[in-house]
Design a protein around this motif. Sequence first.
Motif, PDB file in Angstrom:
ATOM      1  N   LEU A 169       0.920  -1.177  -0.129  1.00 26.73           N
ATOM      2  CA  LEU A 169       0.088   0.057   0.043  1.00 26.73           C
ATOM      3  C   LEU A 169       0.921   1.206   0.006  1.00 26.73           C
ATOM      4  O   LEU A 169       1.558   1.498   1.028  1.00 26.73           O
ATOM      5  CB  LEU A 169      -0.808  -0.063   1.284  1.00 26.73           C
ATOM      6  N   PRO A 170       1.145   2.006  -1.246  1.00 26.12           N
ATOM      7  CA  PRO A 170       2.054   3.126  -0.958  1.00 26.12           C
ATOM      8  C   PRO A 170       1.543   4.237  -0.170  1.00 26.12           C
ATOM      9  O   PRO A 170       0.517   4.665   0.067  1.00 26.12           O
ATOM     10  CB  PRO A 170       1.585   3.711  -2.537  1.00 26.12           C
ATOM     11  N   LYS A 171       2.802   4.501   0.479  1.00 28.58           N
ATOM     12  CA  LYS A 171       2.641   5.658   1.540  1.00 28.58           C
ATOM     13  C   LYS A 171       3.863   6.287   1.507  1.00 28.58           C
ATOM     14  O   LYS A 171       5.040   5.787   1.835  1.00 28.58           O
ATOM     15  CB  LYS A 171       2.191   5.097   2.931  1.00 28.58           C
ATOM     16  N   ASP A 172       3.835   7.736   1.242  1.00 31.27           N
ATOM     17  CA  ASP A 172       5.166   8.391   1.442  1.00 31.27           C
ATOM     18  C   ASP A 172       5.507   8.903   2.825  1.00 31.27           C
ATOM     19  O   ASP A 172       4.848  10.110   3.358  1.00 31.27           O
ATOM     20  CB  ASP A 172       4.784   9.755   0.563  1.00 31.27           C
ATOM     21  N   ILE A 173       5.904   7.897   3.424  1.00 31.78           N
ATOM     22  CA  ILE A 173       6.176   8.284   5.068  1.00 31.78           C
ATOM     23  C   ILE A 173       6.912   9.433   5.452  1.00 31.78           C
ATOM     24  O   ILE A 173       6.563  10.275   6.255  1.00 31.78           O
ATOM     25  CB  ILE A 173       6.791   6.887   5.688  1.00 31.78           C
ATOM     26  N   ALA A 174       8.017   9.685   4.368  1.00 31.30           N
ATOM     27  CA  ALA A 174       8.780  10.951   4.852  1.00 31.30           C
ATOM     28  C   ALA A 174       8.071  12.250   4.647  1.00 31.30           C
ATOM     29  O   ALA A 174       8.342  13.101   5.392  1.00 31.30           O
ATOM     30  CB  ALA A 174       9.765  11.007   3.607  1.00 31.30           C
ATOM     31  N   SER A 175       7.001  12.328   3.840  1.00 28.12           N
ATOM     32  CA  SER A 175       6.253  13.628   3.729  1.00 28.12           C
ATOM     33  C   SER A 175       5.197  13.775   4.805  1.00 28.12           C
ATOM     34  O   SER A 175       4.669  14.740   4.869  1.00 28.12           O
ATOM     35  CB  SER A 175       5.649  13.575   2.396  1.00 28.12           C
ATOM     36  N   LEU A 176       4.789  12.766   5.643  1.00 24.96           N
ATOM     37  CA  LEU A 176       3.899  12.820   6.547  1.00 24.96           C
ATOM     38  C   LEU A 176       4.291  13.476   7.888  1.00 24.96           C
ATOM     39  O   LEU A 176       5.553  13.283   8.442  1.00 24.96           O
ATOM     40  CB  LEU A 176       3.384  11.213   6.932  1.00 24.96           C
ATOM     41  N   PRO A 177       3.513  14.280   8.543  1.00 24.86           N
ATOM     42  CA  PRO A 177       3.976  14.796   9.893  1.00 24.86           C
ATOM     43  C   PRO A 177       4.043  13.700  11.069  1.00 24.86           C
ATOM     44  O   PRO A 177       3.707  12.738  10.891  1.00 24.86           O
ATOM     45  CB  PRO A 177       2.685  15.444  10.192  1.00 24.86           C
ATOM     46  N   ILE A 178       5.017  14.108  11.847  1.00 18.32           N
ATOM     47  CA  ILE A 178       5.358  13.046  12.976  1.00 18.32           C
ATOM     48  C   ILE A 178       4.109  12.509  13.643  1.00 18.32           C
ATOM     49  O   ILE A 178       4.229  11.292  14.404  1.00 18.32           O
ATOM     50  CB  ILE A 178       6.617  13.573  13.897  1.00 18.32           C
ATOM     51  N   THR A 179       3.141  13.146  13.657  1.00 19.96           N
ATOM     52  CA  THR A 179       1.892  13.159  14.612  1.00 19.96           C
ATOM     53  C   THR A 179       1.080  11.950  13.758  1.00 19.96           C
ATOM     54  O   THR A 179       0.181  11.540  14.220  1.00 19.96           O
ATOM     55  CB  THR A 179       0.890  14.190  14.776  1.00 19.96           C
ATOM     56  N   SER A 180       1.400  11.708  12.644  1.00 18.36           N
ATOM     57  CA  SER A 180       0.634  10.922  11.763  1.00 18.36           C
ATOM     58  C   SER A 180       0.669   9.376  12.285  1.00 18.36           C
ATOM     59  O   SER A 180       1.754   8.922  12.914  1.00 18.36           O
ATOM     60  CB  SER A 180       0.985  10.670  10.209  1.00 18.36           C
ATOM     61  N   ARG A 181      -0.307   8.489  12.254  1.00 15.03           N
ATOM     62  CA  ARG A 181      -0.657   7.119  12.691  1.00 15.03           C
ATOM     63  C   ARG A 181       0.463   6.163  12.026  1.00 15.03           C
ATOM     64  O   ARG A 181       0.834   5.090  12.279  1.00 15.03           O
ATOM     65  CB  ARG A 181      -1.785   6.454  12.937  1.00 15.03           C
ATOM     66  N   TYR A 182       0.899   6.592  10.671  1.00 13.37           N
ATOM     67  CA  TYR A 182       1.755   5.993   9.895  1.00 13.37           C
ATOM     68  C   TYR A 182       3.148   6.255  10.141  1.00 13.37           C
ATOM     69  O   TYR A 182       4.092   5.464   9.545  1.00 13.37           O
ATOM     70  CB  TYR A 182       1.399   6.157   8.387  1.00 13.37           C
ATOM     71  N   LYS A 183       3.418   7.177  11.064  1.00 10.97           N
ATOM     72  CA  LYS A 183       4.945   7.707  11.269  1.00 10.97           C
ATOM     73  C   LYS A 183       5.346   7.585  12.864  1.00 10.97           C
ATOM     74  O   LYS A 183       6.287   7.671  12.900  1.00 10.97           O
ATOM     75  CB  LYS A 183       4.890   9.044  10.641  1.00 10.97           C
TER      76      LYS A 183
END
Length: 351
Positions: A169-183
């Motif tokens: 499932l493509p996710k651009d983790i680097a672009s997400l805020p640190i508060t994201s549940r993906y990060k």
Amino acid sequence: MTNNELPALRWGIVGTGLISSWFVADLTIDRANRGANHTIQAIGSSSVQKGQEFASQHLSGHTPTIYGSYAELYNDPNVEIVYIGTPHAFHKQNALDAIRAGKHVLCEKSFTLNEREAKEVFAEARGYNVFIMEAMWTRFFPLVQKLRQLIHVDKTIGDVHRVWCDFGLPKDIASLPITSRYKDPALGAGSLLDIGIYSLTWVILALESNLRTETPQVLATQKIVHHVDVATSVLLNYPDGRQGVATSTFASKTPANFCRIEGTIGSIVVEGLAASVPTSFTIQLRNEEPQKYEFERPGRGFYWEADAVAIDIAAGKTENDIMPCDETIRIMHLLDEIRRQGGAQFPQDLE
């Protein structure tokens, strides 16, 4: 059996994210194969406004009670069961609070962050004598039940010796805020608990005829970026030589043929939008034409697990045979070992 004769259940929804929206939409579908009657009795959110917006978007024609806190929902006497659709890290406390209010619980996967938390929640549920289950909805699909019958009862492809399943499932983790549940590791971020659990589940369902009876050897590796696993690869080795490969990644999208099951006289390929939502499977026996099995699925398919829960509660059961508590604990144990070998850690592991 008429709708009036079916088991009925009044739900309280905790969390107003995407997974909760899918769940409530499915429970309100008018479908011919209904196994229970479901009412969305209440919505619990961080604010009344957010809860009202959720209800207006996903519950047309029905107005549940809206609460601006989860505690108010737990204490609503009209709510019989709580569906927990919050991020992984909140599952333990949400479940404990609901149980202590005397409510039954259906909690999204992964059930908790680790095995220790899962055991704590199940012990509390036993103490209050309430029903509890991990919402691994895919296990309840008629497609999955039929597939397991063909593999383990009918031996359609002989003895299964190898299974491979991937969920990308493509996710651009680097672009997400640190508060994201993906990060944020504190929220249970990473591919393993979010999507890798499905790959692991498919391997287990295809290789094991009886749940909770086998403990495979685990060999795992993970790619860690920003302190979370963005890719996980797992090899399960069984004492008799059976092998399963379960992979997950945020780097790319898995093709429709996400799972391959190999037996001594043939193979099966499972197809669908993703490993969580299978739509068909194709059996290929040696020297024979392939045979494809397709299944109708109005909506997304969350109602099959919800129907099973309603039927169990009506029968006085406190856990489900397809997704029993011991199986959830076993899966959490495997996930813990995968993370131990791969390197992904959560702050809660140290508590």
